[in-house]
Motif scaffolding. Structure first.
Motif, mmCIF file in Angstrom:
data_model
loop_
_atom_site.group_PDB
_atom_site.id
_atom_site.type_symbol
_atom_site.label_atom_id
_atom_site.label_comp_id
_atom_site.label_asym_id
_atom_site.label_seq_id
_atom_site.Cartn_x
_atom_site.Cartn_y
_atom_site.Cartn_z
ATOM 1 N N MET A 1 0.853 -1.179 0.000
ATOM 2 C CA MET A 1 0.000 0.000 0.000
ATOM 3 C C MET A 1 0.894 1.234 0.000
ATOM 4 O O MET A 1 1.806 1.346 0.787
ATOM 5 C CB MET A 1 -0.894 -0.012 1.237
ATOM 6 N N ARG A 2 0.632 2.163 -0.872
ATOM 7 C CA ARG A 2 1.441 3.371 -0.999
ATOM 8 C C ARG A 2 0.785 4.513 -0.249
ATOM 9 O O ARG A 2 -0.382 4.814 -0.454
ATOM 10 C CB ARG A 2 1.563 3.726 -2.483
ATOM 11 N N THR A 3 1.548 5.157 0.624
ATOM 12 C CA THR A 3 1.039 6.316 1.348
ATOM 13 C C THR A 3 1.629 7.577 0.741
ATOM 14 O O THR A 3 2.598 7.523 -0.020
ATOM 15 C CB THR A 3 1.411 6.256 2.840
ATOM 16 N N LEU A 4 1.062 8.716 1.074
ATOM 17 C CA LEU A 4 1.537 9.982 0.550
ATOM 18 C C LEU A 4 2.350 10.719 1.600
ATOM 19 O O LEU A 4 1.969 10.764 2.767
ATOM 20 C CB LEU A 4 0.346 10.864 0.137
ATOM 21 N N ASP A 5 3.458 11.291 1.186
ATOM 22 C CA ASP A 5 4.242 12.127 2.078
ATOM 23 C C ASP A 5 3.743 13.559 1.964
ATOM 24 O O ASP A 5 3.187 13.964 0.950
ATOM 25 C CB ASP A 5 5.721 12.086 1.690
ATOM 26 N N LYS A 13 -4.359 21.455 -1.990
ATOM 27 C CA LYS A 13 -4.811 21.005 -3.310
ATOM 28 C C LYS A 13 -5.559 19.674 -3.270
ATOM 29 O O LYS A 13 -5.981 19.171 -4.295
ATOM 30 C CB LYS A 13 -3.613 20.874 -4.247
ATOM 31 N N MET A 14 -5.721 19.103 -2.092
ATOM 32 C CA MET A 14 -6.369 17.793 -1.988
ATOM 33 C C MET A 14 -7.853 17.893 -2.306
ATOM 34 O O MET A 14 -8.504 18.878 -1.977
ATOM 35 C CB MET A 14 -6.167 17.199 -0.602
ATOM 36 N N THR A 15 -8.368 16.852 -2.923
ATOM 37 C CA THR A 15 -9.786 16.787 -3.262
ATOM 38 C C THR A 15 -10.527 15.933 -2.245
ATOM 39 O O THR A 15 -9.906 15.202 -1.461
ATOM 40 C CB THR A 15 -9.977 16.165 -4.656
ATOM 41 N N GLU A 16 -11.842 16.002 -2.285
ATOM 42 C CA GLU A 16 -12.663 15.174 -1.400
ATOM 43 C C GLU A 16 -12.381 13.691 -1.644
ATOM 44 O O GLU A 16 -12.339 12.901 -0.705
ATOM 45 C CB GLU A 16 -14.146 15.463 -1.618
ATOM 46 N N GLU A 20 -11.117 10.923 0.995
ATOM 47 C CA GLU A 20 -11.916 9.716 1.196
ATOM 48 C C GLU A 20 -11.044 8.463 1.060
ATOM 49 O O GLU A 20 -11.145 7.535 1.866
ATOM 50 C CB GLU A 20 -13.065 9.665 0.193
ATOM 51 N N ASN A 21 -10.170 8.430 0.052
ATOM 52 C CA ASN A 21 -9.266 7.290 -0.118
ATOM 53 C C ASN A 21 -8.307 7.159 1.053
ATOM 54 O O ASN A 21 -8.016 6.054 1.505
ATOM 55 C CB ASN A 21 -8.485 7.422 -1.426
ATOM 56 N N LEU A 22 -7.826 8.283 1.546
ATOM 57 C CA LEU A 22 -6.955 8.287 2.712
ATOM 58 C C LEU A 22 -7.676 7.681 3.922
ATOM 59 O O LEU A 22 -7.141 6.830 4.623
ATOM 60 C CB LEU A 22 -6.512 9.724 3.009
ATOM 61 N N ALA A 23 -8.914 8.106 4.125
ATOM 62 C CA ALA A 23 -9.705 7.600 5.244
ATOM 63 C C ALA A 23 -9.969 6.094 5.090
ATOM 64 O O ALA A 23 -9.920 5.352 6.070
ATOM 65 C CB ALA A 23 -11.020 8.362 5.348
ATOM 66 N N HIS A 42 -1.031 11.281 10.150
ATOM 67 C CA HIS A 42 -0.537 12.656 10.253
ATOM 68 C C HIS A 42 -1.047 13.515 9.097
ATOM 69 O O HIS A 42 -1.337 14.701 9.288
ATOM 70 C CB HIS A 42 0.988 12.689 10.305
ATOM 71 N N LEU A 43 -1.163 12.923 7.928
ATOM 72 C CA LEU A 43 -1.704 13.664 6.794
ATOM 73 C C LEU A 43 -3.173 14.018 7.038
ATOM 74 O O LEU A 43 -3.575 15.167 6.813
ATOM 75 C CB LEU A 43 -1.554 12.855 5.498
ATOM 76 N N LEU A 44 -3.956 13.089 7.517
ATOM 77 C CA LEU A 44 -5.360 13.382 7.826
ATOM 78 C C LEU A 44 -5.455 14.441 8.918
ATOM 79 O O LEU A 44 -6.306 15.329 8.866
ATOM 80 C CB LEU A 44 -6.113 12.114 8.234
ATOM 81 N N ARG A 45 -4.574 14.384 9.878
ATOM 82 C CA ARG A 45 -4.557 15.386 10.956
ATOM 83 C C ARG A 45 -4.227 16.768 10.389
ATOM 84 O O ARG A 45 -4.843 17.764 10.759
ATOM 85 C CB ARG A 45 -3.542 14.974 12.010
#
Length: 70
Positions: A1-5, A13-16, A20-23, A42-45
């Motif tokens: 699974m690839r996470t985003l830094d 610039k993030m979209t809904e 949603e995919n992050l969640a 941390h990204l969601l935070r």
């Protein structure tokens, strides 16, 4: 699974759909190691602080509670 830094993904610039995919990744909790999950958390935070309207449906994943610091 690839996470985003944070470097790769600008919160402004993030979209809904991206949030949603992050969640969904956080809900599934199927990471190769604990650090990938921690990066997503941390990204969601960061999103919750910078763009609360996007993160509001997913606050339960952050386990954030209102408290009085006075």
């Amino acid at each position: 699974m690839r996470t985003l830094d944070f470097c790769e993904q600008d919160v402004a610039k993030m979209t809904e759909g991206e949030v949603e995919n992050l969640a969904k990744r956080l809900e599934q909790d199927d990471y190769a190691n604990v650090f990938e999950g921690l990066r997503d958390w941390h990204l969601l935070r960061a999103i919750a602080f910078q763009r609360p309207e996007l993160a509001e449906p997913y606050y339960y994943l952050l386990d954030m509670e209102a408290y009085d610091e006075s």
